[in-house]
Design a protein around this motif. Structure first.
Motif, PDB file in Angstrom:
ATOM      1  N   ALA A 179       0.889  -1.142   0.154  1.00 52.73           N
ATOM      2  CA  ALA A 179       0.034  -0.038  -0.125  1.00 52.73           C
ATOM      3  C   ALA A 179       0.910   1.169   0.171  1.00 52.73           C
ATOM      4  CB  ALA A 179      -0.979  -0.078   1.133  1.00 52.73           C
ATOM      5  N   GLN A 180       2.248   1.293   0.196  1.00 50.01           N
ATOM      6  CA  GLN A 180       3.009   2.249   0.272  1.00 50.01           C
ATOM      7  C   GLN A 180       2.918   3.019  -1.046  1.00 50.01           C
ATOM      8  OE1 GLN A 180       5.002   3.174   2.903  1.00 50.01           O
ATOM      9  NE2 GLN A 180       3.565   1.638   3.717  1.00 50.01           N
ATOM     10  N   LYS A 181       2.813   4.325  -1.212  1.00 41.58           N
ATOM     11  CA  LYS A 181       2.748   5.318  -2.293  1.00 41.58           C
ATOM     12  C   LYS A 181       4.154   5.355  -3.062  1.00 41.58           C
ATOM     13  CE  LYS A 181      -1.511   6.213  -1.517  1.00 41.58           C
ATOM     14  NZ  LYS A 181      -2.556   6.177  -2.650  1.00 41.58           N
ATOM     15  N   ILE A 182       4.128   5.203  -4.548  1.00 42.23           N
ATOM     16  CA  ILE A 182       5.288   5.180  -5.304  1.00 42.23           C
ATOM     17  C   ILE A 182       4.867   6.367  -6.290  1.00 42.23           C
ATOM     18  CG2 ILE A 182       6.820   4.016  -6.888  1.00 42.23           C
ATOM     19  CD1 ILE A 182       6.740   2.743  -4.181  1.00 42.23           C
ATOM     20  N   PRO A 183       5.770   7.363  -6.409  1.00 46.06           N
ATOM     21  CA  PRO A 183       5.728   8.421  -7.614  1.00 46.06           C
ATOM     22  C   PRO A 183       5.761   7.698  -8.995  1.00 46.06           C
ATOM     23  CG  PRO A 183       7.358   8.981  -5.827  1.00 46.06           C
ATOM     24  CD  PRO A 183       7.080   7.427  -5.572  1.00 46.06           C
ATOM     25  N   GLU A 196       0.717   9.410  -7.530  1.00 45.51           N
ATOM     26  CA  GLU A 196       1.485   8.604  -6.305  1.00 45.51           C
ATOM     27  C   GLU A 196       0.361   7.556  -6.414  1.00 45.51           C
ATOM     28  OE1 GLU A 196       2.632   9.986  -2.577  1.00 45.51           O
ATOM     29  OE2 GLU A 196       4.552  10.973  -3.486  1.00 45.51           O
ATOM     30  N   LEU A 197       1.035   6.209  -6.910  1.00 43.66           N
ATOM     31  CA  LEU A 197       0.257   4.931  -7.004  1.00 43.66           C
ATOM     32  C   LEU A 197       0.714   3.957  -5.889  1.00 43.66           C
ATOM     33  CD1 LEU A 197       0.225   4.487 -10.746  1.00 43.66           C
ATOM     34  CD2 LEU A 197      -1.437   5.376  -9.651  1.00 43.66           C
ATOM     35  N   ALA A 256       1.553   0.484  -9.180  1.00 46.34           N
ATOM     36  CA  ALA A 256       2.562   0.840  -9.796  1.00 46.34           C
ATOM     37  C   ALA A 256       3.608  -0.127 -10.515  1.00 46.34           C
ATOM     38  CB  ALA A 256       3.298   1.745  -8.871  1.00 46.34           C
ATOM     39  N   GLU A 257       3.804  -1.074  -9.806  1.00 42.91           N
ATOM     40  CA  GLU A 257       4.763  -2.333  -9.894  1.00 42.91           C
ATOM     41  C   GLU A 257       4.309  -2.945 -11.415  1.00 42.91           C
ATOM     42  OE1 GLU A 257       7.174  -6.056  -8.010  1.00 42.91           O
ATOM     43  OE2 GLU A 257       5.110  -5.661  -7.121  1.00 42.91           O
ATOM     44  N   PRO A 258       3.032  -3.306 -11.540  1.00 42.82           N
ATOM     45  CA  PRO A 258       2.653  -4.212 -12.836  1.00 42.82           C
ATOM     46  C   PRO A 258       2.689  -3.008 -14.118  1.00 42.82           C
ATOM     47  CG  PRO A 258       0.794  -4.246 -11.222  1.00 42.82           C
ATOM     48  CD  PRO A 258       1.961  -3.740 -10.534  1.00 42.82           C
ATOM     49  N   LEU A 259       2.209  -1.868 -13.761  1.00 44.17           N
ATOM     50  CA  LEU A 259       2.257  -0.997 -14.621  1.00 44.17           C
ATOM     51  C   LEU A 259       3.472  -0.535 -15.159  1.00 44.17           C
ATOM     52  CD1 LEU A 259      -0.610   1.375 -13.274  1.00 44.17           C
ATOM     53  CD2 LEU A 259      -0.723  -0.120 -15.422  1.00 44.17           C
ATOM     54  N   ALA A 260       4.574  -0.483 -14.409  1.00 43.25           N
ATOM     55  CA  ALA A 260       6.234  -0.291 -14.761  1.00 43.25           C
ATOM     56  C   ALA A 260       6.677  -1.393 -15.656  1.00 43.25           C
ATOM     57  CB  ALA A 260       6.848  -0.043 -13.299  1.00 43.25           C
ATOM     58  N   VAL A 261       6.127  -2.610 -15.193  1.00 37.53           N
ATOM     59  CA  VAL A 261       6.837  -3.697 -16.110  1.00 37.53           C
ATOM     60  C   VAL A 261       6.175  -4.233 -17.113  1.00 37.53           C
ATOM     61  CG1 VAL A 261       8.171  -4.525 -13.867  1.00 37.53           C
ATOM     62  CG2 VAL A 261       5.962  -5.448 -14.283  1.00 37.53           C
ATOM     63  N   PHE A 307       3.989   0.887 -19.073  1.00 32.65           N
ATOM     64  CA  PHE A 307       3.272   2.073 -18.914  1.00 32.65           C
ATOM     65  C   PHE A 307       3.279   3.406 -18.312  1.00 32.65           C
ATOM     66  CE2 PHE A 307       0.546  -1.952 -19.855  1.00 32.65           C
ATOM     67  CZ  PHE A 307       0.249  -1.579 -21.284  1.00 32.65           C
ATOM     68  N   VAL A 308       4.060   3.110 -16.969  1.00 36.51           N
ATOM     69  CA  VAL A 308       4.448   4.257 -16.224  1.00 36.51           C
ATOM     70  C   VAL A 308       5.992   3.991 -15.785  1.00 36.51           C
ATOM     71  CG1 VAL A 308       2.314   4.529 -14.999  1.00 36.51           C
ATOM     72  CG2 VAL A 308       4.106   2.983 -14.031  1.00 36.51           C
ATOM     73  N   THR A 309       6.585   5.146 -15.742  1.00 37.68           N
ATOM     74  CA  THR A 309       7.939   5.045 -15.057  1.00 37.68           C
ATOM     75  C   THR A 309       7.853   5.381 -13.604  1.00 37.68           C
ATOM     76  OG1 THR A 309       8.281   7.402 -15.696  1.00 37.68           O
ATOM     77  CG2 THR A 309       9.093   5.535 -17.258  1.00 37.68           C
ATOM     78  N   VAL A 310       8.555   4.627 -12.685  1.00 36.37           N
ATOM     79  CA  VAL A 310       8.470   5.053 -11.191  1.00 36.37           C
ATOM     80  C   VAL A 310       9.658   5.756 -10.774  1.00 36.37           C
ATOM     81  CG1 VAL A 310       6.751   3.335 -11.053  1.00 36.37           C
ATOM     82  CG2 VAL A 310       9.307   2.717 -10.938  1.00 36.37           C
ATOM     83  N   SER A 311       9.595   6.539  -9.858  1.00 40.70           N
ATOM     84  CA  SER A 311      10.646   7.008  -9.003  1.00 40.70           C
ATOM     85  C   SER A 311      10.812   6.655  -7.643  1.00 40.70           C
ATOM     86  CB  SER A 311      10.541   8.716  -9.073  1.00 40.70           C
ATOM     87  OG  SER A 311      10.187   9.147 -10.410  1.00 40.70           O
ATOM     88  N   PRO A 312      11.813   6.690  -6.978  1.00 40.87           N
ATOM     89  CA  PRO A 312      12.151   6.309  -5.649  1.00 40.87           C
ATOM     90  C   PRO A 312      11.017   6.785  -4.738  1.00 40.87           C
ATOM     91  CG  PRO A 312      14.232   6.829  -6.571  1.00 40.87           C
ATOM     92  CD  PRO A 312      13.214   7.308  -7.539  1.00 40.87           C
ATOM     93  N   PRO A 313      10.608   6.027  -3.921  1.00 41.03           N
ATOM     94  CA  PRO A 313       9.420   6.585  -2.753  1.00 41.03           C
ATOM     95  C   PRO A 313      10.214   7.407  -2.059  1.00 41.03           C
ATOM     96  CG  PRO A 313       9.912   4.211  -2.731  1.00 41.03           C
ATOM     97  CD  PRO A 313      10.649   4.421  -3.770  1.00 41.03           C
TER      98      PRO A 313
END
Length: 184
Positions: free
Chosen positions: A15-19, A49-50, A55-60, A71-77
Protein backbone atom coordinates in the motif's frame (compact mmCIF):
# COMPACT_ATOMS: atom_id res chain seq x y z
CA UNK A 1 10.04 -12.06 -2.83
CA UNK A 2 6.46 -12.68 -3.91
CA UNK A 3 3.88 -11.25 -1.59
CA UNK A 4 1.89 -13.59 0.55
CA UNK A 5 -1.78 -12.88 0.07
CA UNK A 6 -2.83 -13.04 3.72
CA UNK A 7 0.29 -11.51 5.29
CA UNK A 8 -0.69 -8.14 6.77
CA UNK A 9 2.89 -6.84 6.55
CA UNK A 10 2.97 -7.57 2.81
CA UNK A 11 -0.42 -5.94 2.34
CA UNK A 12 0.68 -2.78 4.16
CA UNK A 13 3.99 -2.71 2.28
CA UNK A 14 2.14 -2.98 -1.03
CA UNK A 15 0.00 0.00 0.00
CA UNK A 16 3.03 2.34 0.17
CA UNK A 17 2.82 5.18 -2.37
CA UNK A 18 5.25 5.25 -5.30
CA UNK A 19 5.68 8.33 -7.54
CA UNK A 20 4.80 7.40 -11.13
CA UNK A 21 4.63 9.21 -14.46
CA UNK A 22 2.26 7.84 -17.09
CA UNK A 23 3.88 7.20 -20.46
CA UNK A 24 0.58 6.85 -22.31
CA UNK A 25 -2.88 8.40 -21.95
CA UNK A 26 -5.32 6.17 -20.06
CA UNK A 27 -8.98 6.71 -20.92
CA UNK A 28 -11.59 6.72 -18.17
CA UNK A 29 -9.18 6.49 -15.24
CA UNK A 30 -9.00 10.18 -14.33
CA UNK A 31 -10.49 9.50 -10.91
CA UNK A 32 -7.06 8.18 -9.90
CA UNK A 33 -5.56 11.57 -10.69
CA UNK A 34 -8.31 13.88 -9.55
CA UNK A 35 -9.93 11.91 -6.76
CA UNK A 36 -13.33 12.59 -8.26
CA UNK A 37 -15.94 10.17 -9.45
CA UNK A 38 -16.08 11.71 -12.92
CA UNK A 39 -14.63 9.61 -15.68
CA UNK A 40 -11.90 11.65 -17.35
CA UNK A 41 -8.67 10.53 -18.93
CA UNK A 42 -5.20 10.40 -17.44
CA UNK A 43 -3.00 12.32 -19.83
CA UNK A 44 0.46 11.24 -20.93
CA UNK A 45 3.02 12.73 -18.54
CA UNK A 46 0.60 12.86 -15.59
CA UNK A 47 2.37 12.45 -12.25
CA UNK A 48 0.61 10.38 -9.61
CA UNK A 49 1.46 8.55 -6.45
CA UNK A 50 0.25 5.00 -6.89
CA UNK A 51 0.28 2.18 -4.37
CA UNK A 52 3.12 -0.25 -4.98
CA UNK A 53 0.71 -3.05 -5.86
CA UNK A 54 -0.59 -0.93 -8.76
CA UNK A 55 2.65 0.79 -9.82
CA UNK A 56 4.69 -2.42 -10.07
CA UNK A 57 2.68 -4.16 -12.83
CA UNK A 58 2.23 -0.89 -14.72
CA UNK A 59 5.99 -0.28 -14.64
CA UNK A 60 6.88 -3.70 -16.01
CA UNK A 61 3.88 -4.26 -18.33
CA UNK A 62 3.89 -3.05 -21.89
CA UNK A 63 7.66 -3.13 -22.20
CA UNK A 64 8.20 -3.07 -25.94
CA UNK A 65 9.88 -0.95 -28.58
CA UNK A 66 7.40 1.91 -28.10
CA UNK A 67 7.30 1.69 -24.27
CA UNK A 68 10.71 0.53 -23.05
CA UNK A 69 9.87 1.50 -19.45
CA UNK A 70 6.31 0.17 -19.27
CA UNK A 71 3.08 2.10 -18.98
CA UNK A 72 4.50 4.21 -16.15
CA UNK A 73 7.97 5.14 -15.04
CA UNK A 74 8.50 5.03 -11.31
CA UNK A 75 10.70 7.17 -9.10
CA UNK A 76 12.08 6.20 -5.71
CA UNK A 77 9.52 6.60 -2.93
CA UNK A 78 10.04 9.29 -0.29
CA UNK A 79 11.74 6.96 2.25
CA UNK A 80 14.59 6.48 -0.23
CA UNK A 81 15.27 10.11 -1.07
CA UNK A 82 18.84 11.35 -0.94
CA UNK A 83 18.39 13.03 2.47
CA UNK A 84 17.37 9.76 4.15
CA UNK A 85 20.02 7.69 2.36
CA UNK A 86 22.75 10.20 3.30
CA UNK A 87 21.59 10.10 6.93
CA UNK A 88 21.78 6.30 6.85
CA UNK A 89 25.30 6.48 5.44
CA UNK A 90 26.37 8.96 8.13
CA UNK A 91 24.87 7.17 11.13
CA UNK A 92 22.25 4.52 10.45
CA UNK A 93 21.54 3.94 14.12
CA UNK A 94 20.12 7.41 14.78
CA UNK A 95 17.77 7.56 11.78
CA UNK A 96 14.09 7.36 12.69
CA UNK A 97 12.93 4.83 10.09
CA UNK A 98 9.43 4.57 11.53
CA UNK A 99 8.80 8.22 10.63
CA UNK A 100 9.73 7.39 7.03
CA UNK A 101 7.57 4.28 6.81
CA UNK A 102 6.77 1.45 9.18
CA UNK A 103 7.96 -1.00 6.53
CA UNK A 104 11.23 0.61 5.46
CA UNK A 105 13.24 -2.58 4.91
CA UNK A 106 10.34 -4.49 3.30
CA UNK A 107 9.67 -1.57 0.97
CA UNK A 108 13.39 -1.41 0.20
CA UNK A 109 13.40 -5.08 -0.70
CA UNK A 110 10.38 -4.70 -2.98
CA UNK A 111 11.84 -1.53 -4.56
CA UNK A 112 15.15 -3.24 -5.32
CA UNK A 113 13.29 -6.22 -6.82
CA UNK A 114 11.37 -3.82 -9.05
CA UNK A 115 14.23 -1.59 -10.15
CA UNK A 116 17.38 -3.67 -9.62
CA UNK A 117 19.05 -0.69 -7.89
CA UNK A 118 22.19 -2.39 -6.51
CA UNK A 119 23.52 0.82 -4.91
CA UNK A 120 20.38 1.23 -2.84
CA UNK A 121 20.51 -2.46 -1.95
CA UNK A 122 24.05 -2.08 -0.60
CA UNK A 123 23.11 1.00 1.43
CA UNK A 124 20.00 -0.61 2.91
CA UNK A 125 21.87 -3.82 3.72
CA UNK A 126 24.65 -1.85 5.43
CA UNK A 127 22.09 0.12 7.46
CA UNK A 128 20.23 -3.03 8.46
CA UNK A 129 23.45 -4.73 9.56
CA UNK A 130 24.49 -1.77 11.73
CA UNK A 131 21.04 -1.38 13.25
CA UNK A 132 20.55 -5.13 13.84
CA UNK A 133 23.60 -5.23 16.10
CA UNK A 134 22.16 -2.45 18.28
CA UNK A 135 18.68 -4.01 18.26
CA UNK A 136 20.23 -7.29 19.40
CA UNK A 137 22.16 -5.50 22.14
CA UNK A 138 18.99 -3.84 23.45
CA UNK A 139 17.11 -7.16 23.30
CA UNK A 140 19.73 -9.01 25.35
CA UNK A 141 20.28 -6.21 27.89
CA UNK A 142 16.76 -5.06 28.72
CA UNK A 143 17.40 -5.19 32.49
CA UNK A 144 20.14 -2.60 32.31
CA UNK A 145 18.81 0.67 33.75
CA UNK A 146 20.85 2.74 31.33
CA UNK A 147 19.25 0.98 28.39
CA UNK A 148 15.74 1.02 29.86
CA UNK A 149 15.69 4.83 29.98
CA UNK A 150 16.41 4.96 26.24
CA UNK A 151 14.36 1.88 25.36
CA UNK A 152 11.07 3.62 24.48
CA UNK A 153 12.76 6.27 22.37
CA UNK A 154 14.89 3.63 20.67
CA UNK A 155 11.95 1.30 19.96
CA UNK A 156 9.99 4.21 18.48
CA UNK A 157 12.59 4.59 15.72
CA UNK A 158 12.50 0.96 14.55
CA UNK A 159 10.61 -0.27 11.53
CA UNK A 160 8.45 -3.41 11.79
CA UNK A 161 11.24 -5.76 10.66
CA UNK A 162 13.47 -4.49 13.45
CA UNK A 163 10.66 -4.72 16.02
CA UNK A 164 10.17 -8.38 15.09
CA UNK A 165 13.94 -8.92 15.32
CA UNK A 166 13.95 -7.30 18.77
CA UNK A 167 11.10 -9.51 19.99
CA UNK A 168 12.73 -12.68 18.65
CA UNK A 169 16.11 -11.83 20.20
CA UNK A 170 14.50 -10.84 23.51
CA UNK A 171 12.50 -14.09 23.65
CA UNK A 172 15.61 -16.12 22.78
CA UNK A 173 17.54 -14.36 25.55
CA UNK A 174 14.82 -15.07 28.09
CA UNK A 175 14.57 -18.71 27.05
CA UNK A 176 18.35 -19.11 27.19
CA UNK A 177 18.53 -17.63 30.70
CA UNK A 178 15.72 -19.93 31.78
CA UNK A 179 17.51 -22.95 30.28
CA UNK A 180 20.79 -22.02 31.99
CA UNK A 181 19.06 -21.66 35.37
CA UNK A 182 17.55 -25.15 35.00
CA UNK A 183 20.98 -26.67 34.20
CA UNK A 184 22.50 -25.40 37.47
Amino acid sequence: MPTRYYNIDDILTDAQKIPAVFQIPVPGMGYLEHGRSESTDIKQGARLELPLWMAEPLAVSGESDNLPNGFVTVSPPAPFNSRVINALKANAINVDLRSQTMYFFRLGQRWVELTGDETLLDQILQAFTERAAIVNDYAYNTRSTALMTDNTEFMGKLDETEVKLFRAAHDASRQFKKWVSIKK
